[in-house]
Motif scaffolding. Structure first.
Motif, PDB file in Angstrom:
ATOM      1  N   THR A   1      29.951   8.050 -32.111  1.00  0.00           N
ATOM      2  CA  THR A   1      29.584   9.395 -32.564  1.00  0.00           C
ATOM      3  C   THR A   1      28.382   9.900 -31.772  1.00  0.00           C
ATOM      4  OG1 THR A   1      30.441   8.954 -34.776  1.00  0.00           O
ATOM      5  CG2 THR A   1      28.860  10.772 -34.556  1.00  0.00           C
TER       6      THR A   1
ATOM      7  N   CYS B   1      29.322  10.627 -28.165  1.00  0.00           N
ATOM      8  CA  CYS B   1      30.026  11.914 -28.068  1.00  0.00           C
ATOM      9  C   CYS B   1      29.047  13.081 -28.161  1.00  0.00           C
ATOM     10  CB  CYS B   1      31.097  12.025 -29.146  1.00  0.00           C
ATOM     11  SG  CYS B   1      32.516  10.952 -28.849  1.00  0.00           S
ATOM     12  N   LEU B   2      28.061  12.985 -29.067  1.00  0.00           N
ATOM     13  CA  LEU B   2      27.022  14.025 -29.145  1.00  0.00           C
ATOM     14  C   LEU B   2      26.260  14.108 -27.826  1.00  0.00           C
ATOM     15  CD1 LEU B   2      25.642  13.368 -32.736  1.00  0.00           C
ATOM     16  CD2 LEU B   2      26.750  15.473 -31.944  1.00  0.00           C
ATOM     17  N   HIS B   3      25.925  12.954 -27.254  1.00  0.00           N
ATOM     18  CA  HIS B   3      25.236  12.903 -25.955  1.00  0.00           C
ATOM     19  C   HIS B   3      26.051  13.681 -24.914  1.00  0.00           C
ATOM     20  CE1 HIS B   3      23.033  11.008 -22.575  1.00  0.00           C
ATOM     21  NE2 HIS B   3      24.215  11.031 -21.993  1.00  0.00           N
ATOM     22  N   ASN B   4      27.340  13.380 -24.844  1.00  0.00           N
ATOM     23  CA  ASN B   4      28.204  14.025 -23.855  1.00  0.00           C
ATOM     24  C   ASN B   4      28.329  15.526 -24.107  1.00  0.00           C
ATOM     25  OD1 ASN B   4      28.576  11.618 -22.519  1.00  0.00           O
ATOM     26  ND2 ASN B   4      30.466  11.126 -23.608  1.00  0.00           N
ATOM     27  N   GLU B   5      28.382  15.930 -25.374  1.00  0.00           N
ATOM     28  CA  GLU B   5      28.459  17.353 -25.719  1.00  0.00           C
ATOM     29  C   GLU B   5      27.211  18.102 -25.235  1.00  0.00           C
ATOM     30  OE1 GLU B   5      28.125  20.068 -29.734  1.00  0.00           O
ATOM     31  OE2 GLU B   5      29.088  18.107 -29.908  1.00  0.00           O
ATOM     32  N   TYR B   6      26.040  17.514 -25.444  1.00  0.00           N
ATOM     33  CA  TYR B   6      24.799  18.193 -25.076  1.00  0.00           C
ATOM     34  C   TYR B   6      24.469  18.088 -23.587  1.00  0.00           C
ATOM     35  CZ  TYR B   6      23.856  19.661 -29.774  1.00  0.00           C
ATOM     36  OH  TYR B   6      23.941  20.299 -30.990  1.00  0.00           O
TER      37      TYR B   6
ATOM     38  N   ARG C   1      26.187  19.347 -21.375  1.00  0.00           N
ATOM     39  CA  ARG C   1      26.531  20.677 -20.871  1.00  0.00           C
ATOM     40  C   ARG C   1      25.475  21.718 -21.234  1.00  0.00           C
ATOM     41  NH1 ARG C   1      31.691  18.595 -22.475  1.00  0.00           N
ATOM     42  NH2 ARG C   1      31.344  19.289 -24.608  1.00  0.00           N
ATOM     43  N   LYS C   2      24.558  21.369 -22.166  1.00  0.00           N
ATOM     44  CA  LYS C   2      23.617  22.358 -22.686  1.00  0.00           C
ATOM     45  C   LYS C   2      22.171  22.129 -22.259  1.00  0.00           C
ATOM     46  CE  LYS C   2      26.551  22.892 -26.714  1.00  0.00           C
ATOM     47  NZ  LYS C   2      26.643  22.825 -28.151  1.00  0.00           N
TER      48      LYS C   2
ATOM     49  N   GLU D   1      23.573  26.834 -34.351  1.00  0.00           N
ATOM     50  CA  GLU D   1      24.214  27.480 -33.196  1.00  0.00           C
ATOM     51  C   GLU D   1      25.061  28.639 -33.623  1.00  0.00           C
ATOM     52  OE1 GLU D   1      26.068  24.639 -30.610  1.00  0.00           O
ATOM     53  OE2 GLU D   1      24.556  23.170 -31.103  1.00  0.00           O
TER      54      GLU D   1
END
Length: 155
Positions: free
Chosen positions: A15, A18-23, A25-26, A155
């Motif tokens: 989990t 996945c959060l690491h990978n999502e952020y 991009r940000k 967000e």
């Protein structure tokens, strides 16, 4: 037959990965190095590793401004203190709720996780009058999934 062992908290680590990978991009990635707790001998694996890292990397230690939340891997000699690799985080530009993908290093593991700027007190700093903010680096635990959701920016 192969003897496989499954990490008990594998879902939780996935989990946070996945959060690491999502952020990614940000925001840019913060590199955090777990510090050994004060009761560790200077020859313990965590102490020797951190000694080497502090000479190999340009690490910034900002007391009360960054934490491994709620604590590091106590079993392997770490607590909630960490140092941040210079150039990967700007303490002067802290905004409550801002999230960063983070790599948390220790002698026995490297964790992909996230960090969030959190208001640590309702009272402003008595010297500057500004909000008291800190970078919380989330150690992968089930409770921290909820904690992260509470702290991150809407967000």
């Amino acid at each position: 037959m192969t003897n496989l062992s499954i990490e008990p908290n594998g879902f939780v680590r996935d989990t946070f990965r996945c959060l690491h990978n999502e952020y990614l991009r940000k925001n840019h990635t913060v590199h955090a190095y777990a510090e050994p707790n004060g009761s560790q001998k200077k020859t313990s694996p965590s102490s020797l590793w951190f000694f080497c890292m502090s000479h190999m990397k340009n690490l910034v230690d900002m007391p009360f401004k960054d934490y491994i939340h709620p604590e590091g891997d106590l079993y392997n000699g770490y607590w909630d203190h960490c140092s941040i690799e210079k150039g990967t985080f700007d303490y002067d530009l802290m905004e409550e709720g801002k999230v960063f993908p983070t790599v948390l290093y220790a002698h026995h593991e490297t964790i992909l996780t996230v960090a969030c700027i959190v208001k640590t007190s309702e009272s402003p700093d008595i010297v500057t009058g500004e909000d008291q903010l800190a970078l919380y680096i989330y150690y992968p635990t089930e409770d921290n999934i909820e904690e992260f959701e509470k702290h991150k920016e809407i967000e």
